[in-house]
Scaffold this motif. Structure first.
Motif, mmCIF file in Angstrom:
data_model
loop_
_atom_site.group_PDB
_atom_site.id
_atom_site.type_symbol
_atom_site.label_atom_id
_atom_site.label_comp_id
_atom_site.label_asym_id
_atom_site.label_seq_id
_atom_site.Cartn_x
_atom_site.Cartn_y
_atom_site.Cartn_z
ATOM 1 N N GLY A 2 36.785 33.486 49.349
ATOM 2 C CA GLY A 2 36.253 33.682 50.677
ATOM 3 C C GLY A 2 34.788 33.377 50.825
ATOM 4 N N TRP A 3 34.137 32.962 49.763
ATOM 5 C CA TRP A 3 32.726 32.749 49.910
ATOM 6 C C TRP A 3 32.426 31.368 50.452
ATOM 7 C CZ3 TRP A 3 35.112 32.637 45.142
ATOM 8 C CH2 TRP A 3 34.553 32.104 44.057
ATOM 9 N N THR A 4 31.251 31.205 51.003
ATOM 10 C CA THR A 4 30.918 29.984 51.719
ATOM 11 C C THR A 4 29.927 29.146 50.922
ATOM 12 O OG1 THR A 4 29.085 31.026 52.870
ATOM 13 C CG2 THR A 4 31.246 31.178 53.920
ATOM 14 N N GLU A 36 37.662 48.127 37.900
ATOM 15 C CA GLU A 36 37.163 49.174 38.782
ATOM 16 C C GLU A 36 36.312 48.577 39.904
ATOM 17 O OE1 GLU A 36 34.742 53.417 38.755
ATOM 18 O OE2 GLU A 36 35.004 52.341 36.866
ATOM 19 N N ILE A 37 35.438 47.632 39.552
ATOM 20 C CA ILE A 37 34.601 46.972 40.560
ATOM 21 C C ILE A 37 35.490 46.275 41.584
ATOM 22 C CG2 ILE A 37 32.936 45.109 40.951
ATOM 23 C CD1 ILE A 37 31.671 45.909 38.220
ATOM 24 N N GLU A 38 36.471 45.541 41.098
ATOM 25 C CA GLU A 38 37.400 44.845 41.982
ATOM 26 C C GLU A 38 38.109 45.827 42.916
ATOM 27 O OE1 GLU A 38 41.680 42.829 41.197
ATOM 28 O OE2 GLU A 38 40.058 42.090 39.916
ATOM 29 N N GLU A 44 36.687 49.175 49.770
ATOM 30 C CA GLU A 44 35.606 49.465 50.711
ATOM 31 C C GLU A 44 35.227 48.286 51.606
ATOM 32 O OE1 GLU A 44 32.242 51.760 49.744
ATOM 33 O OE2 GLU A 44 33.253 52.819 48.113
ATOM 34 N N PHE A 45 35.406 47.058 51.105
ATOM 35 C CA PHE A 45 34.948 45.891 51.849
ATOM 36 C C PHE A 45 36.052 44.863 52.107
ATOM 37 C CE2 PHE A 45 31.291 47.684 49.710
ATOM 38 C CZ PHE A 45 30.346 47.737 50.723
ATOM 39 N N GLY A 46 37.247 45.136 51.625
ATOM 40 C CA GLY A 46 38.340 44.194 51.814
ATOM 41 C C GLY A 46 38.177 42.905 51.038
ATOM 42 N N LEU A 47 37.418 42.951 49.931
ATOM 43 C CA LEU A 47 37.167 41.731 49.154
ATOM 44 C C LEU A 47 38.335 41.434 48.221
ATOM 45 C CD1 LEU A 47 33.418 42.071 48.078
ATOM 46 C CD2 LEU A 47 34.365 41.082 50.165
ATOM 47 N N SER A 48 38.608 40.150 48.056
ATOM 48 C CA SER A 48 39.572 39.706 47.056
ATOM 49 C C SER A 48 38.951 39.915 45.674
ATOM 50 C CB SER A 48 39.887 38.226 47.259
ATOM 51 O OG SER A 48 38.727 37.449 46.970
ATOM 52 N N ALA A 49 39.758 39.752 44.642
ATOM 53 C CA ALA A 49 39.238 39.859 43.272
ATOM 54 C C ALA A 49 38.138 38.824 43.036
ATOM 55 C CB ALA A 49 40.373 39.686 42.267
ATOM 56 N N PHE A 54 32.344 37.608 42.565
ATOM 57 C CA PHE A 54 31.210 36.843 43.078
ATOM 58 C C PHE A 54 30.098 37.787 43.552
ATOM 59 C CE2 PHE A 54 29.164 34.095 46.356
ATOM 60 C CZ PHE A 54 28.716 33.106 45.499
ATOM 61 N N ALA A 55 30.468 38.859 44.244
ATOM 62 C CA ALA A 55 29.474 39.839 44.712
ATOM 63 C C ALA A 55 28.730 40.446 43.528
ATOM 64 C CB ALA A 55 30.154 40.933 45.530
#
Length: 106
Positions: A2-4, A36-38, A44-49, A54-55
């Motif tokens: 999802g990153w740009t 755990e991070i994933e 909390e943020f709806g981020l994919s693995a 990446f975050a």
């Protein structure tokens, strides 16, 4: 993923890059596992693995750049907002760098 091209990560409405960096740094400070991070960033943020990884990479990258104590190493806020926010945290509180990356502590 999802990153740009500009290294930003899409966040849900009402959540900010500062929120993402806060949570990521808190997980890094407690040596959380990748899983755990994933899980936390996903919940909390709806981020994919991939986005969670990446975050974490961008957060760590900002701290490593801050460790140089060279303002020219500051990532551009508009192109790499997570690293920029993390860089600011590392400059304001160098103990973050020492606690997460002791090899870069001065």
């Amino acid at each position: 993923m999802g990153w740009t091209d500009d290294l930003s990560i899409p966040l849900p409405e009402g959540r900010t890059v500062a929120d993402l960096v806060d949570v990521t740094l808190s997980l890094m400070l407690k040596n959380a596992s990748e899983e755990e991070i994933e899980g936390v960033l996903g919940a909390e943020f709806g981020l994919s693995a991939d986005d969670a990884e990446f975050a974490c990479e961008r957060t760590g990258g900002g701290l490593v750049r801050a460790a140089t104590r060279n303002p020219q190493n500051c990532p551009p806020a508009d192109q790499d907002p997570v690293a920029w926010e993390s860089f600011q945290r590392g400059v304001q509180d160098p103990s973050l760098i020492a606690r997460i990356y002791p090899q870069f502590a001065s």
